[in-house]
Design an enzyme around this catalytic site. Sequence first.
Site, PDB file in Angstrom:
ATOM      1  N   ASP A 176       0.826  -1.208   0.000  1.00  0.00           N
ATOM      2  CA  ASP A 176       0.000   0.000   0.000  1.00  0.00           C
ATOM      3  C   ASP A 176       0.861   1.260   0.000  1.00  0.00           C
ATOM      4  O   ASP A 176       1.824   1.352   0.756  1.00  0.00           O
ATOM      5  CB  ASP A 176      -0.913   0.021   1.227  1.00  0.00           C
ATOM      6  CG  ASP A 176      -1.775   1.272   1.275  1.00  0.00           C
ATOM      7  OD1 ASP A 176      -2.428   1.562   0.263  1.00  0.00           O
ATOM      8  OD2 ASP A 176      -1.775   1.945   2.322  1.00  0.00           O
ATOM      9  N   HIS A 209      -6.362  -0.257 -11.502  1.00  0.00           N
ATOM     10  CA  HIS A 209      -6.523   0.691 -10.401  1.00  0.00           C
ATOM     11  C   HIS A 209      -5.495   1.824 -10.454  1.00  0.00           C
ATOM     12  O   HIS A 209      -5.844   2.992 -10.237  1.00  0.00           O
ATOM     13  CB  HIS A 209      -6.415  -0.059  -9.068  1.00  0.00           C
ATOM     14  CG  HIS A 209      -6.551   0.823  -7.871  1.00  0.00           C
ATOM     15  ND1 HIS A 209      -7.719   1.497  -7.569  1.00  0.00           N
ATOM     16  CD2 HIS A 209      -5.660   1.149  -6.886  1.00  0.00           C
ATOM     17  CE1 HIS A 209      -7.550   2.191  -6.462  1.00  0.00           C
ATOM     18  NE2 HIS A 209      -6.313   2.002  -6.030  1.00  0.00           N
TER      19      HIS A 209
END
Length: 314
Positions: free
Chosen positions: A154, A228
């Site tokens: 992340d 994404h």
Amino acid sequence: MSINIKDAQDVFKDAGESVDFVILNLKRENVEKEREVIAEFADLQNSIINSMRIRNQNDQLAVAWGFSSDAWDYLFPNADKPRELAPFKEIKGPKYTAPSTPGDLFFHVRAKINAVVYEVLDQFMDILRPITTVVDETHGFRYLEGRAIVGFIDGTENPAGVESMDYTLIDSDDDPEFANGSYAFAQKYNHNMDAWKALPTDEQEKTIGRRKFSDRELEEDEKSPNAHNIVSKDEEGGVEHKIVRMNVPFSDPSKDHTGTYFIGYSKSFHITNTMLTNMFTKSDRLLDFSTAVTGTMFFIPSKSVLEKIADGDL
């Protein structure tokens, strides 16, 4: 450009080992009483935070909290308002929707151990509980190697360290009265983990746009057209505009309920909103496995503005 990081709350990339997100509504029963309690809280919250940092020096407590547009109008009707503070408007794409949901006060508390998070929020709520009701409380955690719950690292492209403040803090040239504040967007996603886990690794990588193990970005022709990391960008005007984002996992495994709490801090909500609009109007491939269930925008005041609130000067 002029910002002062010493005047800012903790709006940098530091998801913490243990995380709690809390959204409260004001009861709206007695505005004078509620304004007094908010002033008291603005006065005491810093000492609560500092005391915990002294008592648990190695546990890296970080706190950010603030107000929605509706709360600001209710509590401070005669005060100036941060330039971009407004209710979040639902984004309806061809397949999926980013909903707009209610909330007056927002808290993002994180630390290395849950006991510190608990103690801080318990003291916060001792003050705030009489004038608020709970909209949502979500307990998050740091997943293995700092990965999102879908298994990918992340925040690789996040601005890092002090540099992040250039992307999160309002500049005194742009909105002088609210300099060193920040806009926060809180959005909760539920995941279909069975469907995601059934997807072969190479398809997951095409969905995200990065390698799962090494975290290296795929070549453009290797990605899904709506990967994404393609559609979640703001490249308005041919320039990539960034925010500080954190995707915090949460889960009740026995209930098969797993998701991600997204928090994005920015100096301009327009940037965050552009990213969201791109994701939902271009049908981000990740949304085939992720359902947005909340969405609220807040203003995180600077310490200077909190002092004005505490003194009743706003």
